[in-house]
Design a protein around this motif. Structure first.
Motif, PDB file in Angstrom:
ATOM      1  N   LYS A 111       4.538  29.886  90.660  1.00  0.00           N
ATOM      2  CA  LYS A 111       3.431  30.828  90.468  1.00  0.00           C
ATOM      3  C   LYS A 111       2.191  30.450  91.257  1.00  0.00           C
ATOM      4  O   LYS A 111       1.502  31.319  91.789  1.00  0.00           O
ATOM      5  N   SER A 112       1.886  29.175  91.349  1.00  0.00           N
ATOM      6  CA  SER A 112       0.651  28.749  92.013  1.00  0.00           C
ATOM      7  C   SER A 112       0.815  28.517  93.509  1.00  0.00           C
ATOM      8  O   SER A 112      -0.119  28.742  94.277  1.00  0.00           O
ATOM      9  N   PHE A 113       1.997  28.040  93.922  1.00  0.00           N
ATOM     10  CA  PHE A 113       2.168  27.616  95.316  1.00  0.00           C
ATOM     11  C   PHE A 113       3.298  28.342  96.049  1.00  0.00           C
ATOM     12  O   PHE A 113       3.603  27.994  97.183  1.00  0.00           O
ATOM     13  N   GLN A 114       3.942  29.312  95.386  1.00  0.00           N
ATOM     14  CA  GLN A 114       5.072  30.037  95.970  1.00  0.00           C
ATOM     15  C   GLN A 114       6.141  29.071  96.476  1.00  0.00           C
ATOM     16  O   GLN A 114       6.742  29.260  97.515  1.00  0.00           O
ATOM     17  N   SER A 115       6.355  28.003  95.710  1.00  0.00           N
ATOM     18  CA  SER A 115       7.272  26.953  96.129  1.00  0.00           C
ATOM     19  C   SER A 115       8.334  26.739  95.043  1.00  0.00           C
ATOM     20  O   SER A 115       8.056  26.135  94.010  1.00  0.00           O
ATOM     21  N   PRO A 116       9.558  27.233  95.253  1.00  0.00           N
ATOM     22  CA  PRO A 116      10.601  27.094  94.231  1.00  0.00           C
ATOM     23  C   PRO A 116      11.097  25.655  94.072  1.00  0.00           C
ATOM     24  O   PRO A 116      11.057  24.871  95.018  1.00  0.00           O
ATOM     25  N   LEU A 117      11.531  25.326  92.857  1.00  0.00           N
ATOM     26  CA  LEU A 117      12.151  24.033  92.552  1.00  0.00           C
ATOM     27  C   LEU A 117      13.537  24.288  91.998  1.00  0.00           C
ATOM     28  O   LEU A 117      13.759  25.257  91.290  1.00  0.00           O
ATOM     29  N   LYS A 118      14.473  23.368  92.305  1.00  0.00           N
ATOM     30  CA  LYS A 118      15.824  23.504  91.764  1.00  0.00           C
ATOM     31  C   LYS A 118      16.419  22.126  91.529  1.00  0.00           C
ATOM     32  O   LYS A 118      16.442  21.297  92.435  1.00  0.00           O
ATOM     33  N   GLN A 119      16.857  21.900  90.294  1.00  0.00           N
ATOM     34  CA  GLN A 119      17.576  20.667  89.966  1.00  0.00           C
ATOM     35  C   GLN A 119      18.976  20.795  90.567  1.00  0.00           C
ATOM     36  O   GLN A 119      19.678  21.754  90.279  1.00  0.00           O
ATOM     37  N   LEU A 120      19.370  19.861  91.429  1.00  0.00           N
ATOM     38  CA  LEU A 120      20.682  19.942  92.070  1.00  0.00           C
ATOM     39  C   LEU A 120      21.761  19.502  91.088  1.00  0.00           C
ATOM     40  O   LEU A 120      21.588  18.518  90.361  1.00  0.00           O
ATOM     41  N   GLU A 121      22.864  20.239  91.073  1.00  0.00           N
ATOM     42  CA  GLU A 121      23.958  19.941  90.135  1.00  0.00           C
ATOM     43  C   GLU A 121      24.601  18.596  90.441  1.00  0.00           C
ATOM     44  O   GLU A 121      24.748  18.214  91.599  1.00  0.00           O
ATOM     45  N   ASN A 122      24.996  17.888  89.367  1.00  0.00           N
ATOM     46  CA  ASN A 122      25.655  16.581  89.481  1.00  0.00           C
ATOM     47  C   ASN A 122      24.876  15.610  90.369  1.00  0.00           C
ATOM     48  O   ASN A 122      25.463  14.901  91.184  1.00  0.00           O
ATOM     49  N   SER A 123      23.544  15.633  90.239  1.00  0.00           N
ATOM     50  CA  SER A 123      22.702  14.811  91.100  1.00  0.00           C
ATOM     51  C   SER A 123      21.387  14.535  90.393  1.00  0.00           C
ATOM     52  O   SER A 123      20.978  15.286  89.514  1.00  0.00           O
ATOM     53  N   ASN A 124      20.714  13.461  90.811  1.00  0.00           N
ATOM     54  CA  ASN A 124      19.373  13.196  90.292  1.00  0.00           C
ATOM     55  C   ASN A 124      18.303  13.736  91.242  1.00  0.00           C
ATOM     56  O   ASN A 124      17.136  13.429  91.105  1.00  0.00           O
ATOM     57  N   GLN A 125      18.723  14.540  92.217  1.00  0.00           N
ATOM     58  CA  GLN A 125      17.811  15.069  93.226  1.00  0.00           C
ATOM     59  C   GLN A 125      17.306  16.465  92.845  1.00  0.00           C
ATOM     60  O   GLN A 125      17.999  17.233  92.179  1.00  0.00           O
ATOM     61  N   VAL A 126      16.089  16.756  93.286  1.00  0.00           N
ATOM     62  CA  VAL A 126      15.461  18.057  93.040  1.00  0.00           C
ATOM     63  C   VAL A 126      15.095  18.653  94.392  1.00  0.00           C
ATOM     64  O   VAL A 126      14.426  18.002  95.200  1.00  0.00           O
ATOM     65  N   ALA A 127      15.559  19.883  94.637  1.00  0.00           N
ATOM     66  CA  ALA A 127      15.162  20.585  95.856  1.00  0.00           C
ATOM     67  C   ALA A 127      13.758  21.151  95.635  1.00  0.00           C
ATOM     68  O   ALA A 127      13.499  21.800  94.619  1.00  0.00           O
ATOM     69  N   HIS A 128      12.853  20.867  96.569  1.00  0.00           N
ATOM     70  CA  HIS A 128      11.468  21.319  96.428  1.00  0.00           C
ATOM     71  C   HIS A 128      10.858  21.518  97.801  1.00  0.00           C
ATOM     72  O   HIS A 128      11.386  21.063  98.813  1.00  0.00           O
TER      73      HIS A 128
END
Length: 193
Positions: A137-154
């Motif tokens: 909402k503030s930065f038009q920047s989506p986040l996604k928790q990657l499946e079977n991983s401790n990584q977050v797409a950002h």
């Protein structure tokens, strides 16, 4: 006739004042409120605690295996360049993995970059859902928790926020060349305050 001319001039001045930014912008989003804690465990509320000043934000997390280390290195260089220019501009790195990133982990992650914590906050202390909504909402920047991983797409941008809490520009946070543009934009904005 004279009144029409004066009225037309007044309207033109109002229009120019409303849409004129002294720098080229590529965003216009209000920063929503986010309650957080910094690397010292102190409460920070965005954007309220930065009212009245320009600030730069990015999104990172401590177990990031790809973009976060170079982004944090660039933010450290930006902090150094701001100091060299005599500019006190707050920097804010916001964790996208708050369940893992305790204040202590954020501080340990930051320390190799030799930050001045009086100018640069590393924020956590909210839920993943809260930071996901805040980022979108503030930065038009989506986040996604990657499946079977401790990584977050950002997103990998650095964001320029105005004293009124509006995001007006994003820069590539992984490219060191962006730092010169950030400094130049901040100098222009400060001269026009």
């Amino acid at each position: 006739m004279k009144q029409k001319i004066i009225g037309g001039v007044c309207m033109l001045v109002l229009l120019l004042a409303a849409c004129g930014s002294p720098i080229e912008t590529n965003m216009s989003r209000d920063v929503n409120s986010l309650e957080a804690v910094n690397q010292e465990g102190e409460k920070v509320t965005l954007p309220k605690d930065y009212d009245g000043t320009y600030w730069i934000a990015d999104f990172i997390f401590t177990s990031c295996e790809t973009v976060c280390p170079p982004m944090t290195g660039n933010m450290a260089r930006l902090q150094q360049e701001l100091k060299e220019e005599g500019m006190e501009v707050p920097l804010v790195s916001i964790s996208v993995d708050p369940e893992t990133d305790t204040p202590q982990k954020m501080k340990s992650f930051a320390e190799p970059y030799q930050p001045d914590f009086s100018q640069w906050n590393f924020l956590t202390g909210y839920s993943f859902q809260e930071v996901k909504e805040f980022s979108i909402k503030s930065f038009q920047s989506p986040l996604k928790q990657l499946e079977n991983s401790n990584q977050v797409a950002h997103g990998t941008s650095f964001y320029l926020v105005t004293p009124e809490g509006e995001v007006i520009k994003s820069y590539n946070g992984t490219e060191a060349g962006s730092l010169d543009q950030i400094i130049e934009d901040l100098q222009t904005l400060k001269q026009n305050q």
